[in-house]
Design a protein around this motif. Structure first.
Motif, short mmCIF file in Angstrom:
data_model
loop_
_atom_site.label_atom_id
_atom_site.label_comp_id
_atom_site.label_asym_id
_atom_site.label_seq_id
_atom_site.Cartn_x
_atom_site.Cartn_y
_atom_site.Cartn_z
N LEU A 1 0.81 -1.22 0.00
CA LEU A 1 0.00 0.00 0.00
C LEU A 1 0.84 1.27 0.00
O LEU A 1 0.30 2.37 -0.09
N ALA A 2 2.17 1.12 0.09
CA ALA A 2 3.04 2.28 0.30
C ALA A 2 2.93 3.32 -0.81
O ALA A 2 3.02 4.52 -0.56
N HIS A 3 2.73 2.89 -2.06
CA HIS A 3 2.71 3.83 -3.18
C HIS A 3 1.29 4.19 -3.61
O HIS A 3 1.08 4.71 -4.70
N GLU A 4 0.31 3.93 -2.72
CA GLU A 4 -1.09 4.30 -2.95
C GLU A 4 -1.63 3.73 -4.27
O GLU A 4 -2.11 4.47 -5.14
N PRO A 5 -1.60 2.41 -4.41
CA PRO A 5 -2.05 1.78 -5.67
C PRO A 5 -3.56 1.85 -5.83
O PRO A 5 -4.31 1.98 -4.87
N GLN A 6 -4.01 1.76 -7.08
CA GLN A 6 -5.44 1.72 -7.37
C GLN A 6 -5.98 0.29 -7.29
O GLN A 6 -7.18 0.09 -7.14
N VAL A 7 -5.08 -0.68 -7.45
CA VAL A 7 -5.46 -2.09 -7.44
C VAL A 7 -4.58 -2.82 -6.43
O VAL A 7 -3.35 -2.66 -6.45
N LEU A 8 -5.20 -3.62 -5.56
CA LEU A 8 -4.45 -4.38 -4.57
C LEU A 8 -4.73 -5.86 -4.75
O LEU A 8 -5.88 -6.30 -4.71
N PHE A 9 -3.66 -6.63 -4.96
CA PHE A 9 -3.77 -8.08 -5.05
C PHE A 9 -3.36 -8.70 -3.72
O PHE A 9 -2.28 -8.40 -3.19
N LEU A 10 -4.21 -9.57 -3.21
CA LEU A 10 -3.93 -10.30 -1.97
C LEU A 10 -3.93 -11.79 -2.31
O LEU A 10 -4.98 -12.39 -2.53
N ASP A 11 -2.74 -12.38 -2.38
CA ASP A 11 -2.61 -13.78 -2.76
C ASP A 11 -2.54 -14.64 -1.51
O ASP A 11 -1.52 -14.68 -0.84
N GLU A 12 -3.65 -15.31 -1.19
CA GLU A 12 -3.75 -16.12 0.03
C GLU A 12 -3.28 -15.30 1.25
O GLU A 12 -2.40 -15.74 1.99
N PRO A 13 -3.86 -14.14 1.50
CA PRO A 13 -3.30 -13.22 2.51
C PRO A 13 -3.45 -13.71 3.94
O PRO A 13 -2.69 -13.28 4.81
N THR A 14 -4.43 -14.56 4.23
CA THR A 14 -4.65 -14.96 5.62
C THR A 14 -4.18 -16.38 5.90
O THR A 14 -4.50 -16.94 6.95
#
Length: 319
Positions: A160-173
């Motif tokens: 999130l550091a560069h303030e993206p418009q799209v965030l991918f969470l690959d098996e985040p939990t």
């Protein structure tokens, strides 16, 4: 229609457009087979599939980590090959693996990642991101001093550091504690409210059921289905109504053979299973048939199949 031929209608507000995407490795293995998909701006999209289905390959290609064998991908209008810098700057990725700079502090590694994308220094934004992930108290700790769950939080902060418009969470939990899981989903909700598009892959299907706006199912490199979550559960889900009888039955009367009924143990309950698309009149017809057969009930309860039930059924059907 074969899954590899799946097509969506073009969405004018799509932030990601994938057309005919394929990936074949030198060994001959086809990880993706002509995937076409559009992901809308500001939605939470859950990509489901068993291990080896192609989820991570798809994400890796969109994020510029793996080269496609065929097809095109555009992120916010920027082709990932011809205009890869702008495409990549619009994306934040939280990978499955814990890969961090072990000897950097939390604050410095997040700030450095922001600088990699050409963003000016913004300590206030970094602080806000760390606080949202309960990392502010750890800002001066080196990464190697953190627990696995805390390292996972740092990966999210870096994405999130560069303030993206799209965030991918690959098996985040995967493998994280309950507290982090709750923090993460609260953050996902907040991000969507600010217009960020979130794409997640997960094995915790109950999370997709709770969080996602739309669901895509991928298996053997083919996109099996993409559907609004509520519409998917309505069209493909199964429902059950259990009638708790006033008097037990020895068997189901022949007059009720036209209904999908199961007699419970002891004969004290009748369970009617039907497609969620069935009209309410079908249930009314059953109740009338019960009355004509002289069967009365004291109570009834309903149950609907979960997203996991639907997912497992789709995978089995394709197999």
């Amino acid at each position: 229609m074969r899954p590899s031929e799946f097509r969506e209608s073009s969405a004018p507000d799509a932030v990601i457009r994938i057309d005919g995407l394929a990936k074949r490795y030198a060994t001959g293995f086809e990880a993706l087979k002509g995937v076409t998909l559009e992901i809308r701006r500001g939605e939470i999209f859950a990509l489901l599939g068993p291990n080896g289905a192609g989820k991570t390959t798809l994400i890796s290609i969109v994020c510029g980590l793996v080269n496609p064998s065929a097809g095109t991908v555009a992120v916010d209008g920027h082709d990932i090959v011809r205009d890869y810098r702008r495409a990549r700057s619009a994306i934040g990725l939280v990978p499955q693996e814990l890969t961090t700079d072990a000897f950097e502090t939390v604050f410095d590694t997040v700030s450095f990642t922001r600088g990699l994308f050409g963003k000016p220094k913004d300590p206030a934004y970094v602080e806000k991101t760390l606080r949202s992930l309960s990392l502010w108290d750890k800002r001066d700790n080196k990464i190697r001093e953190l627990s696995g769950g805390m390292k996972r939080r740092v990966l999210i902060a870096k994405a999130l550091a560069h303030e993206p418009q799209v965030l991918f969470l690959d098996e985040p939990t995967a493998g994280v504690d309950v507290a982090l899981r709750q923090d993460m989903w609260n953050l996902v909700r907040e991000l969507r409210e600010t217009g960020v598009t979130v794409i997640l892959t997960t094995h915790y299907i109950e999370e997709a059921e709770e969080m996602a706006d739309r669901v895509g199912v991928i298996n053997h490199g083919e996109l099996v289905l993409v559907e609004e979550k509520t519409a998917l559960m309505s069209k493909l889900g199964r429902k059950e109504i259990t009638f708790h009888l006033r008097e037990p039955l020895a068997s189901v009367p022949p007059s009720l053979d036209g209904f999908d009924l199961a007699l419970g143990e002891g004969g004290g309950a009748l369970t009617y299973t039907y497609d969620a698309k069935a009209a309410r009149t079908g249930i009314n017809t059953l109740i009338e048939a019960l009355r004509e057969a002289g069967i009365s009930f004291s109570d009834l309860e309903t149950k609907q199949s979960s997203l996991e039930d639907i997912f497992v059924g789709l995978v089995k059907e394709q197999a």
